[in-house]
Write a protein that holds these residues in place. Sequence first.
Motif, mmCIF file in Angstrom:
data_model
loop_
_atom_site.group_PDB
_atom_site.id
_atom_site.type_symbol
_atom_site.label_atom_id
_atom_site.label_comp_id
_atom_site.label_asym_id
_atom_site.label_seq_id
_atom_site.Cartn_x
_atom_site.Cartn_y
_atom_site.Cartn_z
ATOM 1 N N ALA A 344 0.826 -1.245 0.121
ATOM 2 C CA ALA A 344 -0.444 -0.185 -0.324
ATOM 3 C C ALA A 344 0.574 1.284 0.219
ATOM 4 C CB ALA A 344 -1.103 -0.028 1.325
ATOM 5 N N PHE A 345 1.820 1.475 0.965
ATOM 6 C CA PHE A 345 2.826 2.277 0.576
ATOM 7 C C PHE A 345 3.153 2.704 -0.613
ATOM 8 C CE2 PHE A 345 7.542 3.931 1.594
ATOM 9 C CZ PHE A 345 6.916 5.417 2.051
ATOM 10 N N SER A 346 4.407 1.671 -0.795
ATOM 11 C CA SER A 346 4.888 1.447 -2.812
ATOM 12 C C SER A 346 3.483 2.095 -3.626
ATOM 13 C CB SER A 346 5.358 0.554 -3.273
ATOM 14 O OG SER A 346 6.044 -0.286 -1.866
ATOM 15 N N MET A 347 2.644 1.886 -3.446
ATOM 16 C CA MET A 347 1.382 1.624 -4.397
ATOM 17 C C MET A 347 1.607 3.748 -4.198
ATOM 18 S SD MET A 347 -1.759 -1.091 -4.267
ATOM 19 C CE MET A 347 -2.792 -0.198 -5.698
ATOM 20 N N ARG A 348 0.902 4.096 -3.136
ATOM 21 C CA ARG A 348 1.205 5.330 -2.793
ATOM 22 C C ARG A 348 1.740 6.597 -2.891
ATOM 23 N NH1 ARG A 348 2.122 8.900 1.316
ATOM 24 N NH2 ARG A 348 2.916 6.831 2.349
ATOM 25 N N LYS A 349 3.050 5.392 -3.105
ATOM 26 C CA LYS A 349 4.438 6.557 -3.620
ATOM 27 C C LYS A 349 4.449 6.457 -5.016
ATOM 28 C CE LYS A 349 6.539 7.834 0.530
ATOM 29 N NZ LYS A 349 7.589 9.093 0.117
ATOM 30 N N MET A 350 4.567 5.681 -5.688
ATOM 31 C CA MET A 350 4.590 5.117 -7.090
ATOM 32 C C MET A 350 3.555 6.562 -7.881
ATOM 33 S SD MET A 350 4.944 1.037 -6.830
ATOM 34 C CE MET A 350 4.882 0.790 -8.851
ATOM 35 N N LYS A 351 1.639 6.300 -7.747
ATOM 36 C CA LYS A 351 1.048 6.913 -7.397
ATOM 37 C C LYS A 351 1.944 8.198 -8.207
ATOM 38 C CE LYS A 351 -3.542 8.394 -7.282
ATOM 39 N NZ LYS A 351 -3.390 9.923 -7.148
ATOM 40 N N ASP A 352 2.379 8.421 -6.637
ATOM 41 C CA ASP A 352 2.533 10.118 -6.526
ATOM 42 C C ASP A 352 4.009 10.527 -7.509
ATOM 43 O OD1 ASP A 352 1.103 10.610 -3.487
ATOM 44 O OD2 ASP A 352 2.578 10.853 -3.063
ATOM 45 N N GLU A 353 4.919 9.417 -7.859
ATOM 46 C CA GLU A 353 5.075 9.516 -9.146
ATOM 47 C C GLU A 353 4.951 9.100 -10.398
ATOM 48 O OE1 GLU A 353 9.536 8.082 -8.546
ATOM 49 O OE2 GLU A 353 8.965 7.889 -6.664
ATOM 50 N N LYS A 354 3.527 9.325 -10.567
ATOM 51 C CA LYS A 354 3.049 9.342 -11.800
ATOM 52 C C LYS A 354 3.085 7.256 -12.079
ATOM 53 C CE LYS A 354 2.010 13.627 -11.955
ATOM 54 N NZ LYS A 354 0.785 13.897 -11.850
ATOM 55 N N ILE A 355 2.756 6.437 -11.345
ATOM 56 C CA ILE A 355 2.594 5.402 -11.681
ATOM 57 C C ILE A 355 1.416 4.856 -10.792
ATOM 58 C CG2 ILE A 355 3.753 3.156 -11.504
ATOM 59 C CD1 ILE A 355 6.444 4.727 -10.702
ATOM 60 N N PHE A 356 0.603 3.989 -11.808
ATOM 61 C CA PHE A 356 -0.684 3.577 -10.653
ATOM 62 C C PHE A 356 -0.297 2.066 -11.473
ATOM 63 C CE2 PHE A 356 -5.006 2.683 -10.570
ATOM 64 C CZ PHE A 356 -5.509 3.585 -9.756
ATOM 65 N N VAL A 357 -0.474 1.307 -9.707
ATOM 66 C CA VAL A 357 -1.059 0.467 -9.997
ATOM 67 C C VAL A 357 -1.769 -0.075 -9.733
ATOM 68 C CG1 VAL A 357 0.564 -1.960 -8.893
ATOM 69 C CG2 VAL A 357 1.277 0.404 -8.858
ATOM 70 N N LYS A 358 -2.495 -0.398 -10.735
ATOM 71 C CA LYS A 358 -4.181 -1.868 -10.779
ATOM 72 C C LYS A 358 -4.028 -2.787 -9.790
ATOM 73 C CE LYS A 358 -6.279 -2.680 -14.533
ATOM 74 N NZ LYS A 358 -6.407 -3.051 -15.923
ATOM 75 N N HIS A 359 -2.893 -3.662 -9.421
ATOM 76 C CA HIS A 359 -3.258 -5.238 -8.770
ATOM 77 C C HIS A 359 -1.793 -4.437 -8.136
ATOM 78 C CE1 HIS A 359 -5.103 -6.057 -13.049
ATOM 79 N NE2 HIS A 359 -6.362 -6.207 -11.686
ATOM 80 N N LEU A 360 -2.552 -5.103 -6.436
ATOM 81 C CA LEU A 360 -1.031 -5.280 -5.800
ATOM 82 C C LEU A 360 0.057 -5.880 -5.887
ATOM 83 C CD1 LEU A 360 -2.804 -5.622 -1.965
ATOM 84 C CD2 LEU A 360 -1.254 -4.072 -2.687
ATOM 85 N N SER A 361 0.090 -7.350 -6.407
ATOM 86 C CA SER A 361 0.766 -7.884 -6.882
ATOM 87 C C SER A 361 1.471 -7.218 -7.753
ATOM 88 C CB SER A 361 0.186 -9.056 -7.969
ATOM 89 O OG SER A 361 -0.559 -8.778 -8.835
ATOM 90 N N ALA A 362 0.974 -6.356 -8.587
ATOM 91 C CA ALA A 362 2.154 -5.900 -10.159
ATOM 92 C C ALA A 362 3.273 -5.142 -9.238
ATOM 93 C CB ALA A 362 1.368 -4.873 -10.970
ATOM 94 N N CYS A 363 2.563 -4.258 -7.716
ATOM 95 C CA CYS A 363 4.006 -3.818 -6.897
ATOM 96 C C CYS A 363 5.494 -5.015 -6.617
ATOM 97 C CB CYS A 363 3.614 -3.420 -5.997
ATOM 98 S SG CYS A 363 3.108 -2.148 -5.868
ATOM 99 N N GLU A 364 4.923 -5.662 -6.051
ATOM 100 C CA GLU A 364 6.098 -6.982 -5.857
ATOM 101 C C GLU A 364 6.360 -7.819 -7.139
ATOM 102 O OE1 GLU A 364 5.321 -11.472 -4.867
ATOM 103 O OE2 GLU A 364 4.336 -10.864 -4.210
ATOM 104 N N THR A 365 5.752 -8.293 -8.250
ATOM 105 C CA THR A 365 6.650 -9.228 -9.378
ATOM 106 C C THR A 365 7.183 -7.955 -9.829
ATOM 107 O OG1 THR A 365 4.569 -10.092 -9.611
ATOM 108 C CG2 THR A 365 5.919 -10.356 -11.751
ATOM 109 N N MET A 366 6.985 -6.506 -10.622
ATOM 110 C CA MET A 366 7.864 -6.026 -11.056
ATOM 111 C C MET A 366 9.583 -5.564 -10.084
ATOM 112 S SD MET A 366 7.830 -3.936 -13.270
ATOM 113 C CE MET A 366 8.547 -3.660 -14.693
ATOM 114 N N GLY A 367 9.588 -5.864 -9.189
ATOM 115 C CA GLY A 367 10.775 -6.581 -8.508
ATOM 116 C C GLY A 367 11.312 -7.304 -8.639
#
Length: 975
Positions: A344-367
């Motif tokens: 959730a923290f990463s999703m919010r931070k990524m959104k601030d950097e103009k990256i919208f994450v649709k699914h939680l798993s996307a944050c993890e998988t991208m790493g």
Amino acid sequence: MSEYQPLSSIDFETNPDDLAKFFDIHDIREGISKSKFIALGSTSWLCSSLKTHDKEGISPDSKENLASRKKFFGTNEPEKPPINSIWAIIFDALKDFTIELLLAAATVSLIIGIVESEKEGWYEGISILVAVAIVVSVASTQDYLKELQFRKLNEEIKRLKIAITRNGILEEIFQDDIVVGDLVSLNPGDITPADGILVRSYGIIVDESAMTGESVSVKKGENDPFILSSSVIVEGTGDMIVCAVGKNSLAGRSHLFLLKQDKELTPLQMKLEKVAKHIGIAGAIAAVIIFIFISFFIFEGAIADDDWESDDTSDLLTAFILAVTILVVAIPEGLPLAVTLSLAFSMRKMKDEKIFVKHLSACETMGGCEELLIDKTGTITKNEMRVVKFKIGLKKIDLKTPIKDKNLAEIIAKSIARNTTADIRKIEEKLIKTGSRTECALLMFLSDWGFNFRTLRDLDTQAMQIPFSSESKKMTTFHVGFEKEGYLYVKGAPERVIEKCKYYFKEDGTISELSAEIIQEFNFLITEWSQKMIRTLALAYRPGTLEDLQLNERPSKEDIENAEKNMILIGIFGIEDPLREEAKSALNQLKNAGVTVRMITGDSKEIAAKIGKQCDILDIDYELHEKSQIMSGKDFTDRVGGVKEEFDEEEKKRYYKIGNEEEFNKVSASLRILARCSPYDKFVLTIGLRNSDKIVGVTGDGTNDSLALKSANIGIAMMTATPMAKESSDIILLDDNIQNIVTAVRWGRNIYQNIRRFLQFQLTVNIVALLLCLIGAISVASSPLSAVQMLWVNLLMDSLAALALATQDPDDRVLDSKPYGKNEYILSSWIIANIVVQSVYQMVIMMVILYLGPYIFGIDAGWDSDWPDEESTHYTICFNTFVMLQLFNQINCRKTRAEEYNVFSGIFQNRTFLSIFSVEFALQIIFVQLGGDFMNTEPLDLYQILICIMIGSSTLVVTLLFKISTIQFYQRKSD
């Protein structure tokens, strides 16, 4: 019956019943009633709209008109399912078996205590109940806030834009602002935002499987004009009048039955569940052993005294409560909480950097992304097309000044205006482009020549349109004039257009036969431009009577394709799509981070190779005859045998495999660019890499990228992507900046590091706590930590520590390492070694304080008091030292690499961590000093508190020494 019939040809105003008759001749699809359409459409108003849509779109829409329509018909925003209340979440948390067991035991303890001593007997039972209430309330509040946050984030993705016509102007609005009566433009790849009636159709074929479950695409036209919301436009173009929006639409009603958020566990969460299960089993074993030993001592004393007293019953119940508490503490609820918080923290931070994450798993998988298939147009390049060259015949034409031959200039203008669907307009001095960027480049060219494409478009005379597709690589329109003359316009890839031409225009407007020599000259020109990274586009047209063209006024698609012969080549356009300034730097960062970057494009090998060299995807001295690094899509797919679909009868699961996996592994090892590739070619490459046990990311912006986006482990779409591409993706780059792909990888890897940080911390806490209680129970017949203290440790070390360690920003070194593999164990060998070292050190300290503490501090031993009914300075020091060790080890766990000596690096930039650490420290001191009967603590003097803090901080020194020795060991080993 023809495929297309403008509904405006039916005189509804004279006889409104004709509208009902019109509906009667159609097969009304299940779930859609004609009365619903008629009622929502407001018959007289709808009829008026139908009569005016060909020229102006919908009748003029004032703000008052739009507001009244929104009030009467509603908006397209689906009705939101109710969110769980905080009380419902708390109630769910209380259903946990261990919590229920602890509550029951605490209640029994409360009753027995009150019976024995009305004045003080209730302390222990109430303190446990309050501690449990605090733990459950904190966890439930976090879940509630998390649900609110996810709901807010997930709703934003639904605010996609859609092209509509209002006041005769084509514009883009958010799809939830659509109201009944809007005229929506439909193009291949679009996902329909509402229910509506088709009023113009050029070969519209729709996939309604999302709503009906039928996999067969449906042809829309006069026989079936109804368009269901959430349908995908597979083929064709057209317009529909919106008749039902929001909760009144079919998709809106279905939306009410959907889950509020995605509950599927990510691969990381599944790994952690296994870890948590193993820890829980170890905790259960420890709890049973502790209860058995304490019970043994209780029974031994009762047998020795030959009497079972009420105090023995109370002690036995206390032992049981302690055992259950240990089980509660051992089960690491903080693991899934840490994952959730970090995501959730990463999703919010990524959104601030103009990256919208649709699914939680996307944050993890991208790493863990190991392979990135990156689309050229719109990702590596800006997708801001502009015409830079134009040749009629083989003569270069001035881009700013129209040619002298007025007749040819008008033919060129009509060929562009009539065979495009894009739109350009100025709003407050800002140029707004809607539709294909290639078409926008042509319209800008017309504007420079002084032509108004809107007046030349002549939609009234358009009888057929065959939109561009990746297979045909061309677009065709057919117009019928007032004297029954016909005009056929074609634009597309030069090789596809020239093969249909027999003649060509010269600059002076004369027409000559297209000889083999002239065709060869054009081919040389196309190759030359391609080598300069200039895309080529050819225009052709064919005029004539309907009889000459062998067409009627409403021809079918097949008739049009048969008429595409003996055409006149108008000219060749050179269109440039500038490279993004950040592209080279971003791709090099990804390569240095261990990500293999491959470019996929529909352009020629020449253009692809040029861009590949500029971005360092290819070596600067690479030559096209070296086929190992660049291949055409067709050659690649033929060589690897394509994709075969198989069905597993046991698992009832469909899966794909490469026809020739051995050849695929050989080709993919060196392949870096796939040129002239189709959607299927991209799909083949994606499936092949996934089957090679790689984590694959795909970027794209077109409908033709959707298959690969959906098939990848993680799909990344640009903000300017088509609705279907966005629907198929997991991440959307809101500013179309390729550098944000690097940012997404950084945050993805940081999530993995955050989970490692917390796991390293949590395992140390659990190991030391369980061993301390176990050894205490065996050696001194009591646990140095009471049940309430254990619950406090659980709250402090699970919830707050999860929040502190899961909100670390990515450090500079996060991209220095390789991506973590699918089967990689979550804990590195160094982290495991550090856990062992910390646990051993902390246990040595705790054993010294447990056995020698009374002599060192000159105090009574804790086991000599009636613990835990009486406060003990000895056990209070044990409790305080244990917590201080964990608090300072929390600082250690901010760094997970052996080479990171300075654990304080960046700590002052992380205000969240500092705030939580300060709160933890302050609460611990307050609870020790003021806890009294509630916490089973005795106030300590300043000397004792400072000793506890000093001992706790020693973990920092131990970790530093371990890191230094570890690095030296590895250096000696490498020598």
